[in-house]
Scaffold this motif. Structure first.
Motif, short mmCIF file in Angstrom:
data_model
loop_
_atom_site.label_atom_id
_atom_site.label_comp_id
_atom_site.label_asym_id
_atom_site.label_seq_id
_atom_site.Cartn_x
_atom_site.Cartn_y
_atom_site.Cartn_z
N UNK A 13 43.91 41.14 5.96
CA UNK A 13 43.46 39.75 6.09
C UNK A 13 43.79 38.87 4.90
N UNK A 14 44.39 39.45 3.86
CA UNK A 14 44.76 38.63 2.71
C UNK A 14 46.09 37.92 2.96
N UNK A 15 46.42 37.00 2.08
CA UNK A 15 47.64 36.20 2.22
C UNK A 15 48.50 36.40 0.99
N UNK A 16 49.80 36.62 1.23
CA UNK A 16 50.74 36.85 0.13
C UNK A 16 51.93 35.91 0.22
N UNK A 17 52.42 35.51 -0.94
CA UNK A 17 53.70 34.83 -1.08
C UNK A 17 54.70 35.84 -1.65
N UNK A 18 55.88 35.92 -1.05
CA UNK A 18 56.94 36.77 -1.60
C UNK A 18 58.18 35.91 -1.80
N UNK A 19 58.51 35.66 -3.06
CA UNK A 19 59.70 34.88 -3.40
C UNK A 19 60.89 35.83 -3.41
N UNK A 20 61.86 35.56 -2.56
CA UNK A 20 62.96 36.51 -2.37
C UNK A 20 62.58 37.60 -1.40
N UNK A 21 61.72 37.26 -0.44
CA UNK A 21 61.15 38.26 0.46
C UNK A 21 61.90 38.49 1.75
N UNK A 22 63.13 37.99 1.87
CA UNK A 22 63.83 38.11 3.13
C UNK A 22 64.77 39.28 3.26
N UNK A 23 65.39 39.69 2.16
CA UNK A 23 66.40 40.74 2.24
C UNK A 23 66.23 41.78 1.17
N UNK A 24 66.85 42.94 1.37
CA UNK A 24 66.88 43.98 0.36
C UNK A 24 65.50 44.44 -0.07
N UNK A 25 65.30 44.49 -1.40
CA UNK A 25 64.02 44.92 -1.94
C UNK A 25 62.90 44.00 -1.47
N UNK A 26 63.16 42.69 -1.44
CA UNK A 26 62.15 41.74 -0.99
C UNK A 26 61.69 41.98 0.43
N UNK A 27 62.63 42.34 1.30
CA UNK A 27 62.25 42.65 2.69
C UNK A 27 61.35 43.87 2.73
N UNK A 28 61.68 44.89 1.94
CA UNK A 28 60.83 46.08 1.89
C UNK A 28 59.42 45.76 1.42
N UNK A 29 59.32 44.87 0.44
CA UNK A 29 58.02 44.45 -0.07
C UNK A 29 57.25 43.69 1.00
N UNK A 30 57.92 42.74 1.65
CA UNK A 30 57.26 41.93 2.68
C UNK A 30 56.74 42.79 3.82
N UNK A 53 63.74 39.76 8.85
CA UNK A 53 62.45 40.15 8.28
C UNK A 53 61.31 39.38 8.92
N UNK A 54 61.51 38.11 9.16
CA UNK A 54 60.49 37.29 9.81
C UNK A 54 60.12 37.87 11.18
N UNK A 55 61.16 38.25 11.95
CA UNK A 55 60.92 38.82 13.29
C UNK A 55 60.16 40.14 13.18
N UNK A 56 60.49 40.95 12.17
CA UNK A 56 59.82 42.24 12.01
C UNK A 56 58.35 42.06 11.64
N UNK A 57 58.06 41.08 10.79
CA UNK A 57 56.67 40.81 10.43
C UNK A 57 55.89 40.31 11.65
N UNK A 58 56.51 39.44 12.40
CA UNK A 58 55.87 38.92 13.61
C UNK A 58 55.57 40.05 14.60
N UNK A 59 56.51 40.99 14.71
CA UNK A 59 56.32 42.12 15.62
C UNK A 59 55.16 43.01 15.19
N UNK A 60 54.82 42.98 13.90
CA UNK A 60 53.69 43.75 13.40
C UNK A 60 52.35 43.04 13.64
N UNK A 61 52.44 41.82 14.19
CA UNK A 61 51.22 41.09 14.51
C UNK A 61 50.63 40.30 13.36
N UNK A 62 51.43 40.09 12.31
CA UNK A 62 50.94 39.33 11.16
C UNK A 62 51.54 37.93 11.18
N UNK A 63 50.78 36.99 10.67
CA UNK A 63 51.26 35.62 10.56
C UNK A 63 52.33 35.56 9.47
N UNK A 64 53.41 34.81 9.73
CA UNK A 64 54.47 34.67 8.74
C UNK A 64 55.02 33.26 8.76
#
Length: 300
Positions: A13-30, A53-64
């Protein structure tokens, strides 16, 4: 046991910002944060990777909320944080992953090259932290800021001097802000990776390096990692995601101002390599390796 750990981590239920969160290491973090039940605002310069990455987060049921931008662009980063403030009622976690460089001796670097490396690896982090603090304070429960540095911030990195200096600045900035914000329970820590397979790491090296590796036999290709990394293999992106989960969660409530080295032991080795031909872990090759390398005075 998993229920106990989930309750102790307190990430859902927490909210995170990930700068560089779309690809590579950032995608893994996101994705690691999303699987832990965290909603995300991510930004990345790579639109295609971010869409995946956005689609994968959405598929997990989390807001992105996903934004394509260059974190080194101060105006674009400000606009991103403006959007986060408007879209989310709270912010709990910030991860500054973006960064990068290329191997280049200082005397071959232009002033633009130098300014780019400083901004991409330190300048934007200062701006991101400054903007994030105002949003973290809205939650009134502290928060966690995680800045990615590198092993190069802790050793002399020939060919990467400006990058290494900028990452070292990020590490000390992180320590300083951990002290400054301690009473607010806003924790700041660093993660320092070393060799991790990613698009950014590959781009840092000249093309001839990659070409040389492709000419090696399959038997020879892993030998360098086995000599260099005590663990014997490069840490996967998932290992960096796990480190973020720890530092973002309540499991690390009293950890602040620290650098966590996720590198399979290379920082601990501090130059000790496991040389072949019976030499073992020593800083320089001994007779076994040298004899093979320099038979008759020339490299074998």
């Amino acid at each position: 046991m998993s229920g106990y750990l989930d309750s102790r981590a307190n990430l859902h239920g927490k909210v995170a910002v990930v700068i560089g969160g779309g690809g590579g290491i950032g995608a893994g973090v996101s994705l690691a944060l999303a699987r832990a039940g965290v909603d995300l605002a991510i930004c990345d310069i790579d639109a295609e990777a971010q869409a995946t990455t956005e689609a994968a987060i959405d598929a997990l049921g989390r807001r992105v909320s996903a934004h394509v931008l260059d974190a080194a662009d101060a105006d674009a980063l400000d606009a991103f944080y403006d959007a986060v403030e408007a879209e989310f009622p709270r912010l709990d976690i910030v991860v500054n992953v973006a960064g990068g460089t290329k191997r280049q001796p200082l005397m071959e670097a232009s002033r633009a090259d130098i300014a780019r490396d400083v901004q991409r690896n330190y300048g934007y982090v200062v701006q991101s932290v400054q903007r994030a603090i105002l949003l973290l304070r809205r939650s009134e429960g502290g928060g966690s800021i995680i800045n990615f540095t590198t092993i190069e911030a802790h050793r002399g990195a020939a060919g990467f001097s400006v990058y290494a200096g900028a990452k070292a600045a990020t590490a000390n900035f992180t320590r300083s802000m951990a002290v400054e914000l301690g009473k607010e329970k806003i924790r700041l820590n660093c993660i320092a990776p070393d060799t991790t397979f990613s698009k950014g790491n590959a781009a840092a090296m000249p093309p001839e390096f990659a070409e040389g590796f492709t000419r090696l036999s399959g038997h020879a290709q892993p030998k360098g990692l086995q000599m260099y990394i005590p663990y014997g293999e490069a840490p996967p992106v998932e290992a960096l995601g796990d480190a973020v989960l720890f530092l973002a969660s309540d499991l690390s409530t009293f950890v602040s101002g620290m650098t966590l080295h996720v590198d399979g032991g290379t920082m601990a080795a501090a130059g000790f390599l496991e040389w072949p031909f019976g030499d073992g872990f020593v800083p320089m090759p001994l007779a076994g390796t040298l004899e093979r390398m320099y038979r008759d005075g020339d490299p074998a």
